[in-house]
Design a protein around this motif. Structure first.
Motif, short mmCIF file in Angstrom:
data_model
loop_
_atom_site.label_atom_id
_atom_site.label_comp_id
_atom_site.label_asym_id
_atom_site.label_seq_id
_atom_site.Cartn_x
_atom_site.Cartn_y
_atom_site.Cartn_z
N GLU B 140 15.18 -13.24 -1.70
CA GLU B 140 14.63 -12.12 -1.37
C GLU B 140 15.47 -11.02 -0.94
O GLU B 140 16.37 -11.24 0.13
CB GLU B 140 13.39 -12.36 -0.23
CG GLU B 140 12.65 -10.99 0.07
CD GLU B 140 11.82 -11.27 1.26
OE1 GLU B 140 11.18 -12.17 1.42
OE2 GLU B 140 11.60 -10.22 2.00
N VAL B 141 15.57 -9.89 -1.72
CA VAL B 141 16.39 -9.04 -1.26
C VAL B 141 15.89 -7.67 -0.82
O VAL B 141 15.05 -7.20 -1.48
CB VAL B 141 17.48 -8.74 -2.54
CG1 VAL B 141 18.37 -7.47 -2.29
CG2 VAL B 141 18.07 -9.85 -2.89
N PRO B 142 16.05 -7.00 0.32
CA PRO B 142 15.30 -5.70 0.65
C PRO B 142 15.98 -4.71 0.01
O PRO B 142 17.04 -4.60 -0.54
CB PRO B 142 15.77 -5.53 2.31
CG PRO B 142 16.92 -6.58 2.44
CD PRO B 142 17.03 -7.47 1.26
N ALA B 143 15.35 -3.50 -0.24
CA ALA B 143 15.47 -2.26 -0.98
C ALA B 143 16.86 -1.63 -0.31
O ALA B 143 17.52 -1.22 -1.05
CB ALA B 143 14.44 -1.44 -1.09
N ASP B 144 17.11 -1.89 0.81
CA ASP B 144 18.11 -1.02 1.40
C ASP B 144 19.81 -2.06 1.54
O ASP B 144 20.56 -1.50 2.00
CB ASP B 144 17.99 -0.66 3.10
CG ASP B 144 17.32 -1.96 3.97
OD1 ASP B 144 17.42 -3.21 3.41
OD2 ASP B 144 17.28 -1.65 4.96
N MET B 145 19.59 -3.33 0.95
CA MET B 145 20.73 -3.79 0.70
C MET B 145 21.45 -3.43 -0.37
O MET B 145 21.03 -3.20 -1.61
CB MET B 145 20.32 -5.40 0.45
CG MET B 145 21.61 -6.24 0.40
SD MET B 145 20.93 -8.02 0.15
CE MET B 145 22.64 -8.67 -0.16
N PRO B 146 22.93 -2.92 -0.21
CA PRO B 146 23.64 -2.54 -1.10
C PRO B 146 23.89 -3.45 -2.42
O PRO B 146 23.63 -4.69 -2.15
CB PRO B 146 24.87 -2.29 -0.39
CG PRO B 146 24.67 -2.35 0.86
CD PRO B 146 23.37 -3.12 1.15
N GLU B 147 23.91 -2.79 -3.70
CA GLU B 147 24.16 -3.80 -4.82
C GLU B 147 25.35 -4.52 -4.35
O GLU B 147 26.39 -4.00 -3.84
CB GLU B 147 24.18 -2.87 -5.88
CG GLU B 147 25.41 -1.88 -6.18
CD GLU B 147 25.27 -1.20 -7.21
OE1 GLU B 147 24.77 -1.62 -8.41
OE2 GLU B 147 25.98 -0.06 -7.34
N GLY B 148 25.41 -5.47 -5.22
CA GLY B 148 26.72 -6.37 -5.16
C GLY B 148 26.37 -7.99 -5.19
O GLY B 148 25.18 -8.25 -5.58
N ALA B 149 27.50 -8.78 -5.17
CA ALA B 149 27.25 -10.05 -5.01
C ALA B 149 26.91 -10.91 -3.96
O ALA B 149 26.89 -10.59 -2.70
CB ALA B 149 28.49 -10.73 -5.38
N ILE B 150 25.85 -11.77 -4.15
CA ILE B 150 25.37 -12.65 -3.04
C ILE B 150 25.97 -13.95 -3.23
O ILE B 150 26.16 -14.60 -4.31
CB ILE B 150 24.16 -12.60 -2.96
CG1 ILE B 150 23.26 -11.50 -2.60
CG2 ILE B 150 23.47 -13.90 -2.03
CD1 ILE B 150 21.66 -11.51 -3.04
N ASN B 151 26.44 -14.75 -1.85
CA ASN B 151 27.27 -15.72 -2.31
C ASN B 151 26.71 -16.62 -0.69
O ASN B 151 26.75 -16.12 0.30
CB ASN B 151 28.59 -15.86 -2.02
CG ASN B 151 29.25 -17.02 -2.48
OD1 ASN B 151 28.73 -18.03 -2.39
ND2 ASN B 151 30.35 -16.77 -3.08
N ALA B 152 25.90 -17.60 -1.05
CA ALA B 152 25.35 -18.54 -0.02
C ALA B 152 25.69 -19.87 -0.22
O ALA B 152 25.92 -20.29 -1.30
CB ALA B 152 23.92 -18.33 0.11
#
Lengths: 172, 161
Positions: B140-152
């Protein structure tokens, strides 16, 4: 003697548990890419509207005439050689995952207007050949209200004036 | 005193049988608990065995949106499988837990609807060894999270019952 027995029983119980429990572990690495986006919706418009709150709204004005009544949500102004129906269009642009602080909004007619009919938004005449800029500093997340005028010349033929207006928002 | 010693010896033989009396038990049973450990195997993802990798692709509000404006959230889901393997004797059950080893704090990761944090959460209390189970990964990604890569990185742990 009682104390000795208790210690012995505890030791036996611990060694029994250790013999049967087995543990395994693993790692699942997850990657994804968040893409920025903007979303445009038509929030309001004069006439009998449907589809407001989406990107494809429709406004029906019904039969219009210089000496008739103004359609729902419109005012009618009669000039010497023409008459004008006036209303507003509400357009909202939302952003997500974007650092841009404002946007540019343009509008363009979907087809050439009927002869003697002029479509205006925010005071600017629209055409089907080029986009007209309504604002270059639109605020995300709030509905911008733009004046909407349809000017009909007295000389225009009595016929349908159907058209469409395409709004385009571009993040700055 | 003599009765206590007899009782102690009986308890030793009964409870610690696999440890102390292994020589009298069938070889296969001793092998299952002592020699062949269980292993976690991921399926429907990249990589082999217990270290796997999956790319959930692009996440955009334009494609999967809940809410509106600043409260909007984008979701993406991906199905994958997990199997617990044990050579020789694929039987029994285990408790399957998962925790967040590392992540971008700005997004939320769920497994089967459970929000994953650094504290291990039980995903399956009695997972059958040898059987593949399907699970849903949701980001789940909120609208205010900048674009780019997610790594978990998700750490999985299975403990036999």
């Amino acid at each position: 003697m009682k104390k000795t027995f208790a210690v012995l029983a505890a030791v036996v119980a611990l060694s029994a548990t250790a013999a049967f429990a087995d543990t395994a572990s693993g790692t699942l690495t997850v990657t994804a890419t968040v893409d920025s986006s903007i979303n445009l919706t038509i929030e309001s418009a004069g006439g009998t509207t449907s589809g407001t709150g989406t990107a494809a709204a429709t406004s029906a004005l019904g039969s219009i005439s210089k000496y008739g009544s103004a359609p729902t949500g419109f005012t009618l102004a009669r000039g010497a050689s023409n008459w004008t129906l006036s209303s507003t269009v509400g357009v909202q642009v939302d952003k997500a995952n974007l650092t841009s602080t404002d946007y540019t909004l343009t509008a363009q007619l979907g087809s050439a207007p009927a002869s003697g009919v002029t479509w205006k938004l925010n005071g600017s005449t629209l055409s089907d050949s080029a986009a007209t800029t309504l604002t270059s500093t639109g605020t995300y997340g709030s509905t911008g209200s733009y004046s909407w005028d349809i000017v009909v010349a007295d000389s225009a033929a009595a016929a349908a004036i159907d058209n469409s207006v395409s709004f385009t928002a571009t993040s700055n | 005193m003599r009765s206590f010693l007899i009782l102690s010896l009986v308890l030793n033989a009964a409870l610690a049988g696999p440890v102390l009396a292994g020589g009298r038990r069938p070889a296969a049973a001793a092998s299952a608990t002592r020699v062949n450990p269980i292993a976690i195997v991921f399926t429907s993802v990249e990589g082999n065995g217990s270290d796997a990798y999956t790319d959930a692709g692009s996440i955009s509000q334009a494609r999967a949106v809940h809410g509106h404006g600043r409260n909007a959230r984008a979701f993406t889901t991906k199905l994958f499988g997990i199997r617990l393997e044990r050579a020789g004797a694929p039987q029994g059950t285990a408790r399957l837990l998962v925790s967040l080893e590392s992540s971008d704090d700005r997004c939320t990761i769920r497994i089967d609807g459970v929000v994953i944090t650094t504290t291990p959460r039980v995903i399956d209390a009695q997972m059958t060894i040898g059987k593949t189970t399907q699970h849903t990964l949701e980001i789940e990604v909120p609208a205010d999270m900048p674009e780019g890569a997610i790594n978990a990185a998700l750490r999985w742990e299975a403990t036999t019952d």
